[in-house]
Design a protein around this motif. Sequence first.
Motif, mmCIF file in Angstrom:
data_model
loop_
_atom_site.group_PDB
_atom_site.id
_atom_site.type_symbol
_atom_site.label_atom_id
_atom_site.label_comp_id
_atom_site.label_asym_id
_atom_site.label_seq_id
_atom_site.Cartn_x
_atom_site.Cartn_y
_atom_site.Cartn_z
ATOM 1 N N ALA A 45 0.822 -1.211 0.000
ATOM 2 C CA ALA A 45 0.000 0.000 0.000
ATOM 3 C C ALA A 45 0.857 1.263 0.000
ATOM 4 O O ALA A 45 0.471 2.285 -0.579
ATOM 5 C CB ALA A 45 -0.933 -0.006 1.203
ATOM 6 N N MET A 46 2.020 1.183 0.624
ATOM 7 C CA MET A 46 2.919 2.346 0.641
ATOM 8 C C MET A 46 3.411 2.698 -0.757
ATOM 9 O O MET A 46 3.778 3.843 -1.014
ATOM 10 C CB MET A 46 4.106 2.074 1.574
ATOM 11 N N VAL A 47 3.423 1.748 -1.640
ATOM 12 C CA VAL A 47 3.787 2.006 -3.038
ATOM 13 C C VAL A 47 2.541 2.328 -3.855
ATOM 14 O O VAL A 47 2.537 3.230 -4.675
ATOM 15 C CB VAL A 47 4.535 0.788 -3.636
ATOM 16 N N GLY A 54 -4.908 -2.011 -12.259
ATOM 17 C CA GLY A 54 -5.016 -2.831 -11.062
ATOM 18 C C GLY A 54 -5.729 -4.150 -11.324
ATOM 19 O O GLY A 54 -5.341 -5.193 -10.799
ATOM 20 N N CYS A 55 -6.765 -4.121 -12.158
ATOM 21 C CA CYS A 55 -7.478 -5.358 -12.511
ATOM 22 C C CYS A 55 -6.573 -6.320 -13.276
ATOM 23 O O CYS A 55 -6.581 -7.531 -13.022
ATOM 24 C CB CYS A 55 -8.713 -5.032 -13.357
ATOM 25 N N LEU A 56 -5.787 -5.789 -14.186
ATOM 26 C CA LEU A 56 -4.852 -6.621 -14.948
ATOM 27 C C LEU A 56 -3.802 -7.248 -14.027
ATOM 28 O O LEU A 56 -3.541 -8.455 -14.079
ATOM 29 C CB LEU A 56 -4.175 -5.810 -16.051
ATOM 30 N N VAL A 57 -3.207 -6.437 -13.169
ATOM 31 C CA VAL A 57 -2.181 -6.934 -12.245
ATOM 32 C C VAL A 57 -2.770 -7.980 -11.305
ATOM 33 O O VAL A 57 -2.175 -9.038 -11.072
ATOM 34 C CB VAL A 57 -1.539 -5.771 -11.457
ATOM 35 N N LEU A 58 -3.956 -7.718 -10.779
ATOM 36 C CA LEU A 58 -4.580 -8.677 -9.873
ATOM 37 C C LEU A 58 -4.917 -9.980 -10.595
ATOM 38 O O LEU A 58 -4.770 -11.059 -10.026
ATOM 39 C CB LEU A 58 -5.826 -8.075 -9.239
ATOM 40 N N GLY A 59 -5.325 -9.881 -11.849
ATOM 41 C CA GLY A 59 -5.556 -11.090 -12.640
ATOM 42 C C GLY A 59 -4.279 -11.901 -12.821
ATOM 43 O O GLY A 59 -4.284 -13.124 -12.674
ATOM 44 N N LEU A 60 -3.192 -11.222 -13.132
ATOM 45 C CA LEU A 60 -1.898 -11.906 -13.258
ATOM 46 C C LEU A 60 -1.513 -12.601 -11.954
ATOM 47 O O LEU A 60 -1.077 -13.748 -11.953
ATOM 48 C CB LEU A 60 -0.803 -10.914 -13.648
ATOM 49 N N LEU A 61 -1.661 -11.903 -10.853
ATOM 50 C CA LEU A 61 -1.285 -12.459 -9.551
ATOM 51 C C LEU A 61 -2.157 -13.644 -9.166
ATOM 52 O O LEU A 61 -1.673 -14.630 -8.613
ATOM 53 C CB LEU A 61 -1.388 -11.380 -8.473
ATOM 54 N N LEU A 110 -0.549 -11.038 -1.248
ATOM 55 C CA LEU A 110 -0.776 -10.074 -0.168
ATOM 56 C C LEU A 110 -0.051 -8.764 -0.438
ATOM 57 O O LEU A 110 -0.622 -7.680 -0.292
ATOM 58 C CB LEU A 110 -0.310 -10.642 1.180
ATOM 59 N N LEU A 111 1.217 -8.854 -0.814
ATOM 60 C CA LEU A 111 2.027 -7.671 -1.065
ATOM 61 C C LEU A 111 1.498 -6.866 -2.251
ATOM 62 O O LEU A 111 1.240 -5.659 -2.133
ATOM 63 C CB LEU A 111 3.485 -8.073 -1.325
ATOM 64 N N LEU A 162 -0.631 -3.377 -2.890
ATOM 65 C CA LEU A 162 -0.412 -2.475 -4.022
ATOM 66 C C LEU A 162 -1.704 -2.199 -4.788
ATOM 67 O O LEU A 162 -2.097 -1.047 -4.952
ATOM 68 C CB LEU A 162 0.642 -3.047 -4.973
ATOM 69 N N CYS A 163 -2.366 -3.257 -5.252
ATOM 70 C CA CYS A 163 -3.590 -3.062 -6.050
ATOM 71 C C CYS A 163 -4.712 -2.453 -5.218
ATOM 72 O O CYS A 163 -5.496 -1.648 -5.724
ATOM 73 C CB CYS A 163 -4.052 -4.373 -6.671
ATOM 74 N N GLY A 164 -4.790 -2.831 -3.943
ATOM 75 C CA GLY A 164 -5.817 -2.262 -3.078
ATOM 76 C C GLY A 164 -5.668 -0.763 -2.904
ATOM 77 O O GLY A 164 -6.648 -0.025 -2.861
ATOM 78 N N ALA A 165 -4.441 -0.290 -2.811
ATOM 79 C CA ALA A 165 -4.201 1.145 -2.669
ATOM 80 C C ALA A 165 -4.193 1.864 -4.016
ATOM 81 O O ALA A 165 -4.513 3.043 -4.094
ATOM 82 C CB ALA A 165 -2.881 1.388 -1.947
ATOM 83 N N LEU A 166 -3.841 1.147 -5.064
ATOM 84 C CA LEU A 166 -3.781 1.746 -6.402
ATOM 85 C C LEU A 166 -5.170 1.987 -6.961
ATOM 86 O O LEU A 166 -5.457 3.056 -7.498
ATOM 87 C CB LEU A 166 -2.989 0.830 -7.346
#
Length: 119
Positions: free
Chosen positions: A10-12, A43-50, A60-61, A66-70
């Motif tokens: 989230a800090m990022v 964020g949706c794309l990154v979360l899909g990849l993860l 989690l990281l 990251l995606c939660g804060a982004l």
Amino acid sequence: MNWLLVVAGAMVGAPLRHLTDRAVRSRCDSVFPWGTFAVNITGCLVLGLLTGAASPDVRLLLGTGLCGALTTYSTFSYETLRLAGTGAGLAAFGNVVGSVAAGLGAAFAGVWLAGALWG
């Protein structure tokens, strides 16, 4: 330990969201909220990849942190209401339909891409 991973992500994610929104707004002179749209779809794309490829700690990281804060549902909602309230109903409708369709498409593409790359 898990909460530290979320906090670190989230800090990022939060500053990245702010900087991305500002960069997009500086390039797009439009009533449409392109900055929020861009961070939410990314964020949706990154979360899909993860989801398709990452370990629980990485999810989690990068996923929760990251995606939660982004990404931001509250800003998306506010900007949609603001568009509708200022007479830009078509843009508000486009924001809702476009965000949902592109977000789901990006998430599915991320899962598919993760499967194709890391099987």
